[in-house]
Design an enzyme around this catalytic site. Sequence first.
Site, PDB file in Angstrom:
ATOM      1  N   ASP A  83       9.101 -57.413 -81.523  1.00  0.00           N
ATOM      2  CA  ASP A  83       8.817 -57.484 -80.093  1.00  0.00           C
ATOM      3  C   ASP A  83       7.402 -58.031 -79.933  1.00  0.00           C
ATOM      4  O   ASP A  83       6.425 -57.359 -80.261  1.00  0.00           O
ATOM      5  CB  ASP A  83       8.948 -56.082 -79.484  1.00  0.00           C
ATOM      6  CG  ASP A  83       8.816 -56.083 -77.974  1.00  0.00           C
ATOM      7  OD1 ASP A  83       8.200 -57.012 -77.418  1.00  0.00           O
ATOM      8  OD2 ASP A  83       9.321 -55.123 -77.343  1.00  0.00           O
ATOM      9  N   HIS A  84       7.302 -59.251 -79.411  1.00  0.00           N
ATOM     10  CA  HIS A  84       6.007 -59.921 -79.347  1.00  0.00           C
ATOM     11  C   HIS A  84       5.065 -59.280 -78.315  1.00  0.00           C
ATOM     12  O   HIS A  84       3.869 -59.583 -78.304  1.00  0.00           O
ATOM     13  CB  HIS A  84       6.210 -61.398 -79.003  1.00  0.00           C
ATOM     14  CG  HIS A  84       5.123 -62.290 -79.530  1.00  0.00           C
ATOM     15  ND1 HIS A  84       4.046 -61.835 -80.263  1.00  0.00           N
ATOM     16  CD2 HIS A  84       4.933 -63.635 -79.427  1.00  0.00           C
ATOM     17  CE1 HIS A  84       3.258 -62.835 -80.583  1.00  0.00           C
ATOM     18  NE2 HIS A  84       3.767 -63.947 -80.083  1.00  0.00           N
ATOM     19  N   ARG A  85       5.579 -58.404 -77.466  1.00  0.00           N
ATOM     20  CA  ARG A  85       4.709 -57.675 -76.549  1.00  0.00           C
ATOM     21  C   ARG A  85       3.854 -56.650 -77.290  1.00  0.00           C
ATOM     22  O   ARG A  85       2.783 -56.255 -76.810  1.00  0.00           O
ATOM     23  CB  ARG A  85       5.545 -56.949 -75.489  1.00  0.00           C
ATOM     24  CG  ARG A  85       6.353 -57.866 -74.579  1.00  0.00           C
ATOM     25  CD  ARG A  85       7.292 -57.057 -73.702  1.00  0.00           C
ATOM     26  NE  ARG A  85       8.254 -56.285 -74.492  1.00  0.00           N
ATOM     27  CZ  ARG A  85       9.154 -55.453 -73.960  1.00  0.00           C
ATOM     28  NH1 ARG A  85       9.199 -55.286 -72.642  1.00  0.00           N
ATOM     29  NH2 ARG A  85       9.998 -54.807 -74.735  1.00  0.00           N
TER      30      ARG A  85
END
Length: 425
Positions: free
Chosen positions: A397-399
């Site tokens: 999850d790039h967040r």
Amino acid sequence: MASVIEVLVPDIGDFDNIPVIEILVGVGDVVAAEDPLVTLESDKASMDVPAPVDGVVSEMRVAIGDHVSQGSVLLTLSVGGDEPVAVPEPAAVPEPVAVPEPVAVPEPVAVESAITAPAAAIKDDTLSYASPTARRLGRELSVNLTTVTGTGRQGRVTKEDVRAAAAAGSGIEQALAAPSAGLELAPWPKVDFAKYGEVERVKLTKIQKISAANLARNWAMIPHVTHHDEADITELEVFRKQTNAEHGKDGLKLTMVALLLKAVVVSLKEFPQLNSSLDGEELVLKRYYNIGFAADTPNGLVVPVIRNVDTSGLLDLAAQLSELSGKAREGTLKIGEMTGGTFTISSLGGIGGSGFTPIVNAPEVAILGVTRAVTKPVWDSRDFVPRLILPLSLSYDHRVIDGAVAARFTAHLAGVLGNFLRVLL
């Protein structure tokens, strides 16, 4: 003299306020220990609550559609007496409840795998007036009963009504459409495939229907990035084969997945962001290591979870993998065996491939994919030598995780797999 005991909802994992979807006994019924009493349905699976002892049902405390949590009283049992329990007169059939027309596509249900839960639009039928058999059929056909007009007595939804609704397309399309809400996507194309040639229609299994909605939601709502790397497992494979030769008589088989479980925990401790969950504006860093593994079954993909991997030995992990894999194939996994995961491993090593993009198993933030190890020539500063190389594919999850952290994690994991003694550090 008879005593009366209360039957409570057992440990159902992380779930709370889940619906009673079926009642399997009535007042006056004689039950034996382990007989199923009621069926509950969480976001992961259905489960029967068994009788703890032999007895006679003396009072029901719940009805279909009620929501319960761990410790809720389901019913009471009269235990140890010879006198029959008085059965009350059956209650009059209630008037059907008016159900408002749906005005918006329901939001998808949160899930941890995978990979294994009914969407809210499918299972939220507690306002519908239907028989238990119709409700069960509705779940099997993925029909939201609140959208079905009953033709039975006093508007009761019948099995025929459910079948007709399924044929009309009120089932899985709702679940699959939910993740696109607000994304301004074009409608799904409707095609008459038969006009181009011969076709065969095969119904999706329940697990496939569950997975479809959850995977679509996870892919649409999580900004995925996949980082690919390789690990040299030449010495580790030698160790694995030696261990199996020494313990073959015990019936245990140490697989690469068991070794990966242990190695992953070492790297998760070094990079705790990957063992976390995003909760609003906070990141929940977990200090426990419950690792899920994707299990291929005849009915679809499920994700059993092995708890406290950091404190388990390799042979213990091998035994747990074997046991949970068997339950997955037989369809007998319990809710508690599929919940509480902090990180997931998806291995295609027994099939093949050189890499893939696994979908993050919300609310986790990362998942490791592995494919078949292959022997490659590797330069050792003097010559090319054959080494057994394991492909690694980390989706994240790039967040929560940036590319540098992901690259460092896989490099660290490759180092652990290349020198397994680091597990002892």
